[in-house]
Design a protein around this motif. Structure first.
Motif, PDB file in Angstrom:
ATOM      1  N   ALA A  91       6.812  48.390  26.605  1.00 32.01           N
ATOM      2  CA  ALA A  91       8.248  48.694  26.752  1.00 32.01           C
ATOM      3  C   ALA A  91       8.794  49.525  25.598  1.00 32.01           C
ATOM      4  CB  ALA A  91       9.042  47.398  26.888  1.00 32.01           C
ATOM      5  N   SER A  92       8.211  49.392  24.414  1.00 31.86           N
ATOM      6  CA  SER A  92       8.709  50.157  23.276  1.00 31.86           C
ATOM      7  C   SER A  92       8.392  51.652  23.404  1.00 31.86           C
ATOM      8  CB  SER A  92       8.140  49.609  21.962  1.00 31.86           C
ATOM      9  OG  SER A  92       6.764  49.893  21.853  1.00 31.86           O
ATOM     10  N   LEU A  93       7.501  52.009  24.325  1.00 31.21           N
ATOM     11  CA  LEU A  93       7.136  53.412  24.529  1.00 31.21           C
ATOM     12  C   LEU A  93       7.808  54.004  25.761  1.00 31.21           C
ATOM     13  CD1 LEU A  93       3.288  53.189  23.836  1.00 31.21           C
ATOM     14  CD2 LEU A  93       5.113  53.838  22.244  1.00 31.21           C
ATOM     15  N   ALA A  94       8.682  53.244  26.411  1.00 31.38           N
ATOM     16  CA  ALA A  94       9.276  53.674  27.681  1.00 31.38           C
ATOM     17  C   ALA A  94       9.955  55.035  27.579  1.00 31.38           C
ATOM     18  CB  ALA A  94      10.266  52.630  28.181  1.00 31.38           C
ATOM     19  N   HIS A  95      10.706  55.259  26.530  1.00 30.03           N
ATOM     20  CA  HIS A  95      11.408  56.530  26.395  1.00 30.03           C
ATOM     21  C   HIS A  95      10.439  57.688  26.216  1.00 30.03           C
ATOM     22  CE1 HIS A  95      13.373  59.791  24.194  1.00 30.03           C
ATOM     23  NE2 HIS A  95      14.297  59.601  25.105  1.00 30.03           N
ATOM     24  N   GLU A  96       9.466  57.515  25.326  1.00 27.24           N
ATOM     25  CA  GLU A  96       8.478  58.570  25.088  1.00 27.24           C
ATOM     26  C   GLU A  96       7.724  58.900  26.374  1.00 27.24           C
ATOM     27  OE1 GLU A  96       8.173  60.378  22.434  1.00 27.24           O
ATOM     28  OE2 GLU A  96       9.512  59.236  21.159  1.00 27.24           O
ATOM     29  N   VAL A  97       7.384  57.875  27.134  1.00 26.31           N
ATOM     30  CA  VAL A  97       6.672  58.072  28.396  1.00 26.31           C
ATOM     31  C   VAL A  97       7.569  58.818  29.383  1.00 26.31           C
ATOM     32  CG1 VAL A  97       5.729  56.871  30.414  1.00 26.31           C
ATOM     33  CG2 VAL A  97       5.102  56.119  28.104  1.00 26.31           C
ATOM     34  N   ALA A  98       8.836  58.432  29.468  1.00 32.96           N
ATOM     35  CA  ALA A  98       9.757  59.073  30.413  1.00 32.96           C
ATOM     36  C   ALA A  98       9.962  60.551  30.097  1.00 32.96           C
ATOM     37  CB  ALA A  98      11.094  58.336  30.413  1.00 32.96           C
ATOM     38  N   VAL A  99      10.093  60.884  28.819  1.00 31.29           N
ATOM     39  CA  VAL A  99      10.257  62.289  28.438  1.00 31.29           C
ATOM     40  C   VAL A  99       9.008  63.079  28.822  1.00 31.29           C
ATOM     41  CG1 VAL A  99      10.460  63.885  26.488  1.00 31.29           C
ATOM     42  CG2 VAL A  99      11.931  61.881  26.609  1.00 31.29           C
ATOM     43  N   ARG A 100       7.836  62.499  28.607  1.00 32.63           N
ATOM     44  CA  ARG A 100       6.587  63.197  28.941  1.00 32.63           C
ATOM     45  C   ARG A 100       6.438  63.354  30.446  1.00 32.63           C
ATOM     46  NH1 ARG A 100       7.415  62.104  23.990  1.00 32.63           N
ATOM     47  NH2 ARG A 100       6.258  63.334  22.492  1.00 32.63           N
ATOM     48  N   ARG A 101       6.850  62.352  31.207  1.00 33.27           N
ATOM     49  CA  ARG A 101       6.781  62.477  32.673  1.00 33.27           C
ATOM     50  C   ARG A 101       7.690  63.603  33.165  1.00 33.27           C
ATOM     51  NH1 ARG A 101       6.790  56.073  34.129  1.00 33.27           N
ATOM     52  NH2 ARG A 101       4.525  55.802  34.172  1.00 33.27           N
ATOM     53  N   ALA A 102       8.881  63.702  32.596  1.00 31.35           N
ATOM     54  CA  ALA A 102       9.792  64.787  32.972  1.00 31.35           C
ATOM     55  C   ALA A 102       9.183  66.141  32.598  1.00 31.35           C
ATOM     56  CB  ALA A 102      11.146  64.603  32.296  1.00 31.35           C
ATOM     57  N   THR A 103       8.552  66.194  31.445  1.00 27.02           N
ATOM     58  CA  THR A 103       7.913  67.435  31.005  1.00 27.02           C
ATOM     59  C   THR A 103       6.777  67.820  31.946  1.00 27.02           C
ATOM     60  OG1 THR A 103       8.477  66.916  28.716  1.00 27.02           O
ATOM     61  CG2 THR A 103       6.772  68.578  29.063  1.00 27.02           C
ATOM     62  N   ILE A 104       5.990  66.842  32.361  1.00 29.56           N
ATOM     63  CA  ILE A 104       4.890  67.120  33.283  1.00 29.56           C
ATOM     64  C   ILE A 104       5.433  67.609  34.620  1.00 29.56           C
ATOM     65  CG2 ILE A 104       3.051  66.043  34.653  1.00 29.56           C
ATOM     66  CD1 ILE A 104       2.342  64.421  32.127  1.00 29.56           C
ATOM     67  N   ALA A 105       6.509  67.008  35.099  1.00 29.35           N
ATOM     68  CA  ALA A 105       7.120  67.484  36.346  1.00 29.35           C
ATOM     69  C   ALA A 105       7.499  68.955  36.210  1.00 29.35           C
ATOM     70  CB  ALA A 105       8.342  66.642  36.698  1.00 29.35           C
ATOM     71  N   LEU A 106       8.063  69.319  35.072  1.00 27.46           N
ATOM     72  CA  LEU A 106       8.447  70.708  34.823  1.00 27.46           C
ATOM     73  C   LEU A 106       7.217  71.612  34.779  1.00 27.46           C
ATOM     74  CD1 LEU A 106      10.746  72.684  34.193  1.00 27.46           C
ATOM     75  CD2 LEU A 106      10.484  72.073  31.789  1.00 27.46           C
ATOM     76  N   LEU A 107       6.206  71.190  34.036  1.00 34.43           N
ATOM     77  CA  LEU A 107       4.980  71.988  33.932  1.00 34.43           C
ATOM     78  C   LEU A 107       4.264  72.113  35.272  1.00 34.43           C
ATOM     79  CD1 LEU A 107       3.557  70.563  30.576  1.00 34.43           C
ATOM     80  CD2 LEU A 107       4.603  72.817  30.946  1.00 34.43           C
ATOM     81  N   ASP A 108       4.442  71.114  36.108  1.00 34.71           N
ATOM     82  CA  ASP A 108       3.800  71.097  37.421  1.00 34.71           C
ATOM     83  C   ASP A 108       4.610  71.872  38.466  1.00 34.71           C
ATOM     84  OD1 ASP A 108       1.507  70.338  38.773  1.00 34.71           O
ATOM     85  OD2 ASP A 108       2.374  68.471  39.519  1.00 34.71           O
ATOM     86  N   GLY A 109       5.724  72.471  38.041  1.00 32.16           N
ATOM     87  CA  GLY A 109       6.517  73.302  38.940  1.00 32.16           C
ATOM     88  C   GLY A 109       7.612  72.581  39.692  1.00 32.16           C
ATOM     89  N   ASP A 110       7.846  71.323  39.388  1.00 32.00           N
ATOM     90  CA  ASP A 110       8.910  70.576  40.068  1.00 32.00           C
ATOM     91  C   ASP A 110      10.128  70.482  39.150  1.00 32.00           C
ATOM     92  OD1 ASP A 110      10.473  68.975  41.655  1.00 32.00           O
ATOM     93  OD2 ASP A 110       8.946  67.428  41.959  1.00 32.00           O
ATOM     94  N   ALA A 111      10.821  71.610  39.020  1.00 36.31           N
ATOM     95  CA  ALA A 111      11.976  71.683  38.115  1.00 36.31           C
ATOM     96  C   ALA A 111      13.081  70.728  38.537  1.00 36.31           C
ATOM     97  CB  ALA A 111      12.497  73.117  38.053  1.00 36.31           C
ATOM     98  N   GLU A 112      13.241  70.519  39.830  1.00 34.03           N
ATOM     99  CA  GLU A 112      14.296  69.615  40.317  1.00 34.03           C
ATOM    100  C   GLU A 112      14.041  68.187  39.834  1.00 34.03           C
ATOM    101  OE1 GLU A 112      17.838  69.020  41.534  1.00 34.03           O
ATOM    102  OE2 GLU A 112      17.024  70.911  42.262  1.00 34.03           O
ATOM    103  N   ALA A 113      12.811  67.713  39.980  1.00 32.66           N
ATOM    104  CA  ALA A 113      12.466  66.367  39.512  1.00 32.66           C
ATOM    105  C   ALA A 113      12.596  66.279  37.996  1.00 32.66           C
ATOM    106  CB  ALA A 113      11.057  65.989  39.945  1.00 32.66           C
ATOM    107  N   ALA A 114      12.139  67.311  37.307  1.00 31.37           N
ATOM    108  CA  ALA A 114      12.232  67.325  35.842  1.00 31.37           C
ATOM    109  C   ALA A 114      13.687  67.247  35.405  1.00 31.37           C
ATOM    110  CB  ALA A 114      11.577  68.574  35.280  1.00 31.37           C
ATOM    111  N   LEU A 115      14.549  68.020  36.056  1.00 34.10           N
ATOM    112  CA  LEU A 115      15.967  68.010  35.699  1.00 34.10           C
ATOM    113  C   LEU A 115      16.591  66.652  35.973  1.00 34.10           C
ATOM    114  CD1 LEU A 115      18.437  69.508  34.654  1.00 34.10           C
ATOM    115  CD2 LEU A 115      18.827  70.343  36.989  1.00 34.10           C
ATOM    116  N   THR A 116      16.258  66.063  37.103  1.00 27.75           N
ATOM    117  CA  THR A 116      16.794  64.731  37.437  1.00 27.75           C
ATOM    118  C   THR A 116      16.364  63.698  36.402  1.00 27.75           C
ATOM    119  OG1 THR A 116      16.806  65.268  39.794  1.00 27.75           O
ATOM    120  CG2 THR A 116      16.818  62.927  39.209  1.00 27.75           C
ATOM    121  N   GLN A 117      15.076  63.713  36.065  1.00 26.57           N
ATOM    122  CA  GLN A 117      14.559  62.730  35.102  1.00 26.57           C
ATOM    123  C   GLN A 117      15.145  62.956  33.714  1.00 26.57           C
ATOM    124  OE1 GLN A 117      10.258  62.911  35.277  1.00 26.57           O
ATOM    125  NE2 GLN A 117      10.269  62.739  37.491  1.00 26.57           N
TER     126      GLN A 117
END
Length: 188
Positions: A91-117
């Motif tokens: 749980a202490s890494l939740a924020h770091e994980v969430a930021v990385r997931r949003a970044t991966i969505a962006l890198l993967d071409g899903d800008a809408e999901a990245a922006l939402t996250q």
């Protein structure tokens, strides 16, 4: 960990080196040192410490977060996501994980999901520069220059030296100048 949270990375690094001299098999210590090396922009040193963390049992979730970030840097997004799933167990890494997931969505071409996250993270913490940066770049990719500009400027208020946010701000300003038919940057 307290020194890391306070941003005293050099002191935390020194303390960990002393600790690891006495306890070479301390997986948590190696994982935290790997995280520090990564934050000090020393990816090779981070990899070395990461190897030591993965030799011990159990492997700490922080080691998976570091490995995910390194995989992202190498474009190995599926591998990064797999490690983020494991890191999310702490749980202490939740924020770091969430930021990385949003970044991966962006890198993967899903800008809408990245922006939402990223926007959800920024709503939780308006001073979250990494989330603001991801939101700015995602908004730019979606052609939302005003939104991109707002996020980029918010990121720069928190971290003025964040060059990627300055680049996003400049790109958003340029897009707005073109869209509004202006030829003077001060008009924004």
């Amino acid at each position: 960990r307290l020194l890391v949270e306070r941003g005293e990375l050099a002191e935390a690094r020194a303390q960990l080196f002393r600790l690891l001299e006495e306890r070479e098999d301390d997986a948590e210590g190696h994982a935290l040192l790997s995280w520090i090396e990564l934050r000090l922009d020393r990816p090779e040193a981070a990899r070395d410490r990461l190897r030591a963390a993965f030799l011990a049992e159990p492997v700490p979730p922080l080691a998976h977060l570091v490995r995910a970030i390194l995989a992202m840097r190498e474009g190995e997004l599926a591998s990064a996501l797999a490690d983020l799933e494991i890191a999310a167990g702490d749980a202490s890494l939740a924020h770091e994980v969430a930021v990385r997931r949003a970044t991966i969505a962006l890198l993967d071409g899903d800008a809408e999901a990245a922006l939402t996250q990223a926007t959800a993270l920024a709503d939780e913490d308006p001073f979250d520069a990494p989330a603001r940066l991801v939101a700015a770049v995602a908004a730019l990719a979606l052609g939302r220059a005003v939104e991109a500009l707002e996020h980029a400027e918010a990121a720069l208020e928190v971290e003025p030296a964040l060059t990627a946010a300055a680049d996003a701000r400049d790109a958003a300003r340029s897009a707005l100048l073109i869209a509004w038919g202006l030829d003077e940057p001060w008009a924004l």
